[in-house]
Write an enzyme that holds these catalytic residues in place. Sequence first.
Site, PDB file in Angstrom:
ATOM      1  CE  LYS A  15       7.808   6.216  -1.864  1.00  0.00           C
ATOM      2  NZ  LYS A  15       8.033   4.795  -1.582  1.00  0.00           N
ATOM      3  NE  ARG A  90       5.114   6.205  -8.967  1.00  0.00           N
ATOM      4  CZ  ARG A  90       5.278   5.626  -7.792  1.00  0.00           C
ATOM      5  NH1 ARG A  90       6.394   5.000  -7.525  1.00  0.00           N
ATOM      6  NH2 ARG A  90       4.331   5.671  -6.897  1.00  0.00           N
ATOM      7  NE  ARG A 127       3.676  -1.579   5.306  1.00  0.00           N
ATOM      8  CZ  ARG A 127       4.212  -0.655   4.513  1.00  0.00           C
ATOM      9  NH1 ARG A 127       3.692  -0.414   3.318  1.00  0.00           N
ATOM     10  NH2 ARG A 127       5.268   0.020   4.888  1.00  0.00           N
ATOM     11  NE  ARG A 133      -1.079  -5.338   0.796  1.00  0.00           N
ATOM     12  CZ  ARG A 133      -0.514  -4.171   0.532  1.00  0.00           C
ATOM     13  NH1 ARG A 133      -0.350  -3.288   1.491  1.00  0.00           N
ATOM     14  NH2 ARG A 133      -0.109  -3.886  -0.675  1.00  0.00           N
ATOM     15  NE  ARG A 144       5.393  -3.007  -4.352  1.00  0.00           N
ATOM     16  CZ  ARG A 144       5.006  -3.043  -3.080  1.00  0.00           C
ATOM     17  NH1 ARG A 144       4.626  -4.174  -2.533  1.00  0.00           N
ATOM     18  NH2 ARG A 144       4.985  -1.947  -2.356  1.00  0.00           N
TER      19      ARG A 144
END
Length: 191
Positions: A15, A90, A127, A133, A144
């Site tokens: 996005k 949201r 990623r 991470r 999520r």
Amino acid sequence: MSVRLILVGPPGAGKGTQAELLCEALGIPAISTGEIFRRHAKAHDELGQLAESYTSRGELVPDEVTNKMVAARLAEQDAADGFLLDGYPRNLSQVAALDSMLGESSIDAVLSLVADDDEVVQRLLGRAAEQGRVDDTEDVIRHRIELYHAQTEPLISVYRERGILVEVDGMGGIEEVAQNLVSELKAFLTK
């Protein structure tokens, strides 16, 4: 082009990247709630301090605060001739607040990046590995995505019923998805 847009899609669908490319192509500002939060926090203004009082405790910023920040941002001069909202609304409460700010018929199109959950998980794991991470585990990522489905899919249904939803496959390459977004949007706006 004077157009008011919303961009939605699951985590990892691209996005942020697509919002930037689309806004550049259309000459409108990308309005991201994350960026709005950071701007108010940096300014240490009343809304920034209020938002920080929640985030510093690990809580989500309440809709009421987010709505005020978005309303203030939409009132800025650069948004007068169009904008793209990324990360807002949201949930259904925020849809109602946006309708109140702008009027129900003032959004021209809602662009939904459609992505397969398993492909998104693999993209985000890749990623996370690139960026080191370690907290982005498969379980965290899937949670999520579940939150996205639970909170965002109801608003997608609202915009589908209003006849302003444009669904675009979000799983191609960056340029391919960007071209598809622009062409699908233009086709939708000229029909």
